[in-house]
Scaffold this motif. Structure first.
Motif, PDB file in Angstrom:
ATOM      1  N   LEU A  69     -25.886 -13.144  19.710  1.00 24.85           N
ATOM      2  CA  LEU A  69     -25.293 -12.009  20.415  1.00 24.85           C
ATOM      3  C   LEU A  69     -25.757 -10.756  19.692  1.00 24.85           C
ATOM      4  O   LEU A  69     -25.201 -10.379  18.658  1.00 24.85           O
ATOM      5  N   ASN A  70     -26.779 -10.127  20.212  1.00 27.84           N
ATOM      6  CA  ASN A  70     -27.394  -8.971  19.553  1.00 27.84           C
ATOM      7  C   ASN A  70     -26.964  -7.664  20.215  1.00 27.84           C
ATOM      8  O   ASN A  70     -26.450  -7.657  21.337  1.00 27.84           O
ATOM      9  N   ASN A  71     -27.188  -6.554  19.503  1.00 32.34           N
ATOM     10  CA  ASN A  71     -26.893  -5.207  20.006  1.00 32.34           C
ATOM     11  C   ASN A  71     -25.443  -5.091  20.468  1.00 32.34           C
ATOM     12  O   ASN A  71     -25.162  -4.633  21.568  1.00 32.34           O
ATOM     13  N   MET A  72     -24.540  -5.508  19.626  1.00 25.73           N
ATOM     14  CA  MET A  72     -23.122  -5.529  19.979  1.00 25.73           C
ATOM     15  C   MET A  72     -22.443  -4.172  19.799  1.00 25.73           C
ATOM     16  O   MET A  72     -21.309  -4.000  20.216  1.00 25.73           O
ATOM     17  N   ASN A  73     -23.124  -3.229  19.143  1.00 29.10           N
ATOM     18  CA  ASN A  73     -22.583  -1.895  18.887  1.00 29.10           C
ATOM     19  C   ASN A  73     -21.208  -2.006  18.236  1.00 29.10           C
ATOM     20  O   ASN A  73     -21.069  -2.548  17.179  1.00 29.10           O
ATOM     21  N   GLU A  74     -20.166  -1.531  18.884  1.00 23.39           N
ATOM     22  CA  GLU A  74     -18.820  -1.548  18.305  1.00 23.39           C
ATOM     23  C   GLU A  74     -18.010  -2.777  18.710  1.00 23.39           C
ATOM     24  O   GLU A  74     -16.837  -2.880  18.380  1.00 23.39           O
ATOM     25  N   THR A 108     -18.106 -29.139  13.285  1.00 25.48           N
ATOM     26  CA  THR A 108     -17.687 -27.811  12.820  1.00 25.48           C
ATOM     27  C   THR A 108     -18.399 -26.728  13.632  1.00 25.48           C
ATOM     28  O   THR A 108     -19.439 -26.948  14.236  1.00 25.48           O
ATOM     29  N   CYS A 109     -17.817 -25.535  13.610  1.00 28.03           N
ATOM     30  CA  CYS A 109     -18.418 -24.372  14.254  1.00 28.03           C
ATOM     31  C   CYS A 109     -18.051 -23.135  13.445  1.00 28.03           C
ATOM     32  O   CYS A 109     -17.177 -23.187  12.582  1.00 28.03           O
ATOM     33  N   GLY A 110     -18.720 -22.041  13.718  1.00 24.68           N
ATOM     34  CA  GLY A 110     -18.411 -20.807  13.015  1.00 24.68           C
ATOM     35  C   GLY A 110     -19.208 -19.636  13.556  1.00 24.68           C
ATOM     36  O   GLY A 110     -20.133 -19.800  14.356  1.00 24.68           O
ATOM     37  N   ILE A 111     -18.844 -18.462  13.109  1.00 15.57           N
ATOM     38  CA  ILE A 111     -19.508 -17.228  13.520  1.00 15.57           C
ATOM     39  C   ILE A 111     -20.286 -16.697  12.332  1.00 15.57           C
ATOM     40  O   ILE A 111     -19.728 -16.511  11.249  1.00 15.57           O
ATOM     41  N   LEU A 112     -21.565 -16.459  12.539  1.00  9.75           N
ATOM     42  CA  LEU A 112     -22.432 -15.908  11.503  1.00  9.75           C
ATOM     43  C   LEU A 112     -22.741 -14.461  11.867  1.00  9.75           C
ATOM     44  O   LEU A 112     -23.252 -14.190  12.952  1.00  9.75           O
ATOM     45  N   GLU A 113     -22.377 -13.538  10.978  1.00 11.80           N
ATOM     46  CA  GLU A 113     -22.725 -12.138  11.211  1.00 11.80           C
ATOM     47  C   GLU A 113     -24.140 -11.904  10.725  1.00 11.80           C
ATOM     48  O   GLU A 113     -24.510 -12.312   9.629  1.00 11.80           O
ATOM     49  N   THR A 114     -24.955 -11.250  11.577  1.00 12.34           N
ATOM     50  CA  THR A 114     -26.341 -10.936  11.228  1.00 12.34           C
ATOM     51  C   THR A 114     -26.539  -9.428  11.294  1.00 12.34           C
ATOM     52  O   THR A 114     -25.642  -8.699  11.724  1.00 12.34           O
ATOM     53  N   SER A 115     -27.714  -8.977  10.901  1.00 13.81           N
ATOM     54  CA  SER A 115     -28.004  -7.544  10.960  1.00 13.81           C
ATOM     55  C   SER A 115     -28.084  -7.038  12.402  1.00 13.81           C
ATOM     56  O   SER A 115     -27.923  -5.846  12.653  1.00 13.81           O
ATOM     57  N   ASN A 116     -28.310  -7.954  13.354  1.00 16.32           N
ATOM     58  CA  ASN A 116     -28.404  -7.574  14.763  1.00 16.32           C
ATOM     59  C   ASN A 116     -27.115  -7.798  15.552  1.00 16.32           C
ATOM     60  O   ASN A 116     -27.023  -7.403  16.697  1.00 16.32           O
TER      61      ASN A 116
END
Length: 128
Positions: A69-74, A108-116
């Motif tokens: 999920l890229n370009n999420m802004n705010e 298992t599952c999870g959310i990975l925060e990236t630079s995008n």
């Protein structure tokens, strides 16, 4: 009479060519996502609950699937829940480690925060 015989021969050759082209075997791609069904429900506060059902077949490698999920802004992403085809809910980890093994990621599952933005990740569990 000769023209009817020639027409019959031409039609027969065309039919044979079409039959041979149709007889070429088709192979399913590995790690194919046959379909993704998406349902988005908008809440009164402006948030959304998004449900996706992935039909994945032929997995023979890797340790996880993910959706970028890229370009999420705010915008923020939270509360990831994953179930397998048997109805078993996966354990949601506080942080996702891409270096874990197939066995460690299973269930298992999870959310990975990236630079995008984000990657929604879940372990494959088993091949097949």
């Amino acid at each position: 009479m000769k023209s009817n015989a020639q027409r019959l021969q031409i039609v027969s050759v065309m039919f044979a060519v079409l039959f041979m082209l149709g007889a070429i075997p088709a192979y399913a791609a590995e790690d194919a996502i046959a379909s993704i069904r998406v349902n988005a429900a908008l809440e009164r506060d402006g948030s959304a609950v998004i449900t996706e059902i992935w039909d994945v077949r032929g997995v023979s490698g890797g340790t996880e699937y993910y959706k970028a999920l890229n370009n999420m802004n705010e915008m923020r992403v939270h509360d990831l829940l994953v179930w397998d085809e048997t109805g078993t809910q996966y354990e949601t980890l506080d942080s996702w480690d891409t270096d874990l093994t197939l066995l460690e990621k299973a269930g298992t599952c999870g959310i990975l925060e990236t630079s995008n933005g984000y990657e929604l990740c879940w372990g494959i569990g088993s091949y097949g």
